[in-house]
Design a protein around this motif. Structure first.
Motif, PDB file in Angstrom:
ATOM      1  N   LEU A 152      50.396  13.577  64.743  1.00  0.00           N
ATOM      2  CA  LEU A 152      50.929  14.006  66.072  1.00  0.00           C
ATOM      3  C   LEU A 152      52.163  14.888  65.938  1.00  0.00           C
ATOM      4  CD1 LEU A 152      51.048  13.511  69.193  1.00  0.00           C
ATOM      5  CD2 LEU A 152      52.304  11.471  68.720  1.00  0.00           C
ATOM      6  N   PHE A 153      52.940  14.531  65.020  1.00  0.00           N
ATOM      7  CA  PHE A 153      54.269  15.388  64.969  1.00  0.00           C
ATOM      8  C   PHE A 153      53.704  16.883  64.745  1.00  0.00           C
ATOM      9  CE2 PHE A 153      57.690  17.198  62.819  1.00  0.00           C
ATOM     10  CZ  PHE A 153      58.922  16.833  63.430  1.00  0.00           C
ATOM     11  N   ASN A 154      52.918  16.998  63.334  1.00  0.00           N
ATOM     12  CA  ASN A 154      52.226  18.205  63.104  1.00  0.00           C
ATOM     13  C   ASN A 154      51.525  18.958  64.273  1.00  0.00           C
ATOM     14  OD1 ASN A 154      53.048  17.858  60.375  1.00  0.00           O
ATOM     15  ND2 ASN A 154      51.316  17.034  59.872  1.00  0.00           N
ATOM     16  N   LEU A 155      50.927  18.505  65.016  1.00  0.00           N
ATOM     17  CA  LEU A 155      50.112  18.922  66.160  1.00  0.00           C
ATOM     18  C   LEU A 155      51.192  19.380  67.133  1.00  0.00           C
ATOM     19  CD1 LEU A 155      47.638  19.812  67.640  1.00  0.00           C
ATOM     20  CD2 LEU A 155      47.319  17.455  68.457  1.00  0.00           C
ATOM     21  N   LEU A 156      52.163  18.748  67.563  1.00  0.00           N
ATOM     22  CA  LEU A 156      52.924  19.108  68.546  1.00  0.00           C
ATOM     23  C   LEU A 156      53.703  20.241  68.017  1.00  0.00           C
ATOM     24  CD1 LEU A 156      53.929  15.301  69.911  1.00  0.00           C
ATOM     25  CD2 LEU A 156      52.653  17.171  71.315  1.00  0.00           C
ATOM     26  N   LEU A 157      54.388  20.131  67.095  1.00  0.00           N
ATOM     27  CA  LEU A 157      55.203  21.083  66.231  1.00  0.00           C
ATOM     28  C   LEU A 157      54.383  22.558  66.422  1.00  0.00           C
ATOM     29  CD1 LEU A 157      57.694  22.345  64.983  1.00  0.00           C
ATOM     30  CD2 LEU A 157      56.705  21.358  62.763  1.00  0.00           C
ATOM     31  N   ALA A 158      53.209  22.676  65.857  1.00  0.00           N
ATOM     32  CA  ALA A 158      52.327  23.897  65.712  1.00  0.00           C
ATOM     33  C   ALA A 158      51.872  24.312  67.088  1.00  0.00           C
ATOM     34  CB  ALA A 158      51.187  23.443  64.904  1.00  0.00           C
ATOM     35  N   SER A 159      51.564  23.398  67.950  1.00  0.00           N
ATOM     36  CA  SER A 159      51.198  23.854  69.240  1.00  0.00           C
ATOM     37  C   SER A 159      52.228  24.227  70.026  1.00  0.00           C
ATOM     38  CB  SER A 159      50.534  22.761  69.979  1.00  0.00           C
ATOM     39  OG  SER A 159      51.202  21.621  70.130  1.00  0.00           O
ATOM     40  N   GLY A 160      53.354  23.637  69.772  1.00  0.00           N
ATOM     41  CA  GLY A 160      54.562  24.028  70.712  1.00  0.00           C
ATOM     42  C   GLY A 160      55.160  25.504  70.205  1.00  0.00           C
ATOM     43  N   LEU A 161      55.209  25.719  68.937  1.00  0.00           N
ATOM     44  CA  LEU A 161      55.680  26.782  68.380  1.00  0.00           C
ATOM     45  C   LEU A 161      54.842  27.906  68.824  1.00  0.00           C
ATOM     46  CD1 LEU A 161      56.852  26.066  64.833  1.00  0.00           C
ATOM     47  CD2 LEU A 161      58.185  26.643  66.682  1.00  0.00           C
ATOM     48  N   TYR A 162      53.426  27.478  68.715  1.00  0.00           N
ATOM     49  CA  TYR A 162      52.446  28.743  69.395  1.00  0.00           C
ATOM     50  C   TYR A 162      52.714  29.013  70.913  1.00  0.00           C
ATOM     51  CZ  TYR A 162      48.064  30.918  70.522  1.00  0.00           C
ATOM     52  OH  TYR A 162      47.037  31.572  70.938  1.00  0.00           O
ATOM     53  N   SER A 177      55.469  24.769  76.477  1.00  0.00           N
ATOM     54  CA  SER A 177      56.244  24.834  75.198  1.00  0.00           C
ATOM     55  C   SER A 177      57.209  23.608  75.718  1.00  0.00           C
ATOM     56  CB  SER A 177      56.750  26.044  74.687  1.00  0.00           C
ATOM     57  OG  SER A 177      57.718  26.482  75.417  1.00  0.00           O
ATOM     58  N   ALA A 178      57.752  23.541  76.519  1.00  0.00           N
ATOM     59  CA  ALA A 178      58.766  22.697  76.998  1.00  0.00           C
ATOM     60  C   ALA A 178      58.262  21.170  77.009  1.00  0.00           C
ATOM     61  CB  ALA A 178      59.439  22.738  78.220  1.00  0.00           C
ATOM     62  N   LEU A 179      57.130  21.272  77.408  1.00  0.00           N
ATOM     63  CA  LEU A 179      56.321  19.581  77.486  1.00  0.00           C
ATOM     64  C   LEU A 179      55.984  19.304  75.887  1.00  0.00           C
ATOM     65  CD1 LEU A 179      55.195  17.576  79.230  1.00  0.00           C
ATOM     66  CD2 LEU A 179      53.045  18.733  79.485  1.00  0.00           C
ATOM     67  N   LEU A 180      55.416  19.995  75.110  1.00  0.00           N
ATOM     68  CA  LEU A 180      55.280  19.989  73.892  1.00  0.00           C
ATOM     69  C   LEU A 180      56.207  19.545  72.864  1.00  0.00           C
ATOM     70  CD1 LEU A 180      52.699  22.921  73.530  1.00  0.00           C
ATOM     71  CD2 LEU A 180      51.992  20.382  73.574  1.00  0.00           C
ATOM     72  N   MET A 181      57.424  20.297  73.400  1.00  0.00           N
ATOM     73  CA  MET A 181      58.667  20.105  72.304  1.00  0.00           C
ATOM     74  C   MET A 181      59.205  18.739  72.751  1.00  0.00           C
ATOM     75  SD  MET A 181      59.182  22.088  70.089  1.00  0.00           S
ATOM     76  CE  MET A 181      58.499  23.767  69.715  1.00  0.00           C
ATOM     77  N   CYS A 182      59.006  18.460  74.138  1.00  0.00           N
ATOM     78  CA  CYS A 182      59.591  16.986  74.681  1.00  0.00           C
ATOM     79  C   CYS A 182      58.666  15.825  73.977  1.00  0.00           C
ATOM     80  CB  CYS A 182      59.485  17.019  76.306  1.00  0.00           C
ATOM     81  SG  CYS A 182      60.043  15.257  76.855  1.00  0.00           S
ATOM     82  N   GLY A 183      57.507  16.242  73.765  1.00  0.00           N
ATOM     83  CA  GLY A 183      56.617  15.423  73.004  1.00  0.00           C
ATOM     84  C   GLY A 183      57.081  14.852  71.589  1.00  0.00           C
ATOM     85  N   LEU A 184      57.161  16.170  71.197  1.00  0.00           N
ATOM     86  CA  LEU A 184      57.806  16.439  69.598  1.00  0.00           C
ATOM     87  C   LEU A 184      58.983  15.322  69.286  1.00  0.00           C
ATOM     88  CD1 LEU A 184      57.266  17.818  66.929  1.00  0.00           C
ATOM     89  CD2 LEU A 184      58.805  19.639  67.592  1.00  0.00           C
ATOM     90  N   ALA A 185      60.187  15.837  70.368  1.00  0.00           N
ATOM     91  CA  ALA A 185      61.523  15.067  70.353  1.00  0.00           C
ATOM     92  C   ALA A 185      61.118  13.433  70.457  1.00  0.00           C
ATOM     93  CB  ALA A 185      62.187  15.433  71.530  1.00  0.00           C
TER      94      ALA A 185
END
Length: 199
Positions: A152-162, A177-185
């Protein structure tokens, strides 16, 4: 559905069709690699599984039934996902293994997209190397299926950076990206650092 897929496929350039086919093959290779190590779980995952089970069964966030309610995990989003699946009678061991494979494979298109954006006008196959190396990495495969939040972390990091790259090129895009990075955090504590850097 098939007609829409056909229209989408025909709308791709020859290079995009080739790369999409290669990414599908890479994902199939990853799944085969993943199945080869499917019996492995790391013992720390059982902590998350216990919390997911106990919160659904009305015990609150406790390590064991009747135990003290305390946040003894550092992966809230992963715990919430497993709890939601446990609520519909899907065992955390099965859910974590299934999601590990799905999230692990879904990471490849974003890794490819990041590499492609770093070399936007290239007509070669270099952007396929990062997802290929990930799929071939036994470390990536084992930790995707270990039961923890890594996939999950890898997916959110890669999709967020993309998404950050897309949004920096076209500021009019919605800031997903803000939503994805929030999920990452919410997935791991160090995700806060990545989210801050992305911001």
């Amino acid at each position: 559905m098939l007609n829409k897929l056909k229209i989408w496929w025909l709308g791709l350039s020859h290079l995009e069709q080739r790369h999409t086919s290669a990414l599908l093959l890479i994902s199939v290779g990853f799944i085969c690699h993943y199945v080869a190590f499917s019996a492995f779980f790391i013992e720390d995952a059982a902590i998350t599984f216990a919390y997911a089970r106990n919160v659904v069964e009305g015990q609150g966030f406790a390590t064991f039934p009747g135990g003290e309610r305390v946040e003894g995990f550092s992966n809230p989003l992963w715990t919430f996902i497993l709890a939601a699946l446990y609520a519909v009678k899907i065992d955390p061991f099965i859910a974590a293994k299934f999601l590990g494979g799905v999230f692990g494979a879904l990471t490849f298109p974003f890794v490819y997209g990041i590499a492609k954006r770093c070399r936007p006008n290239s007509e070669d196959n270099i952007a396929l190397i990062p997802p290929l190396l990930l799929a071939a990495s036994t470390t990536y495969v084992i930790w995707s299926g270990a039961g923890l939040e890594n996939p999950l972390f890898n997916l959110l990091l890669a999709s967020g950076l993309y998404r950050v790259l897309l949004e920096s090129e076209q500021p009019s895009r919605r800031p997903l990206s803000a939503l994805l990075m929030c999920g990452l955090a919410m997935t791991r504590p160090e995700g806060i650092l990545y989210a801050a850097i992305a911001g």
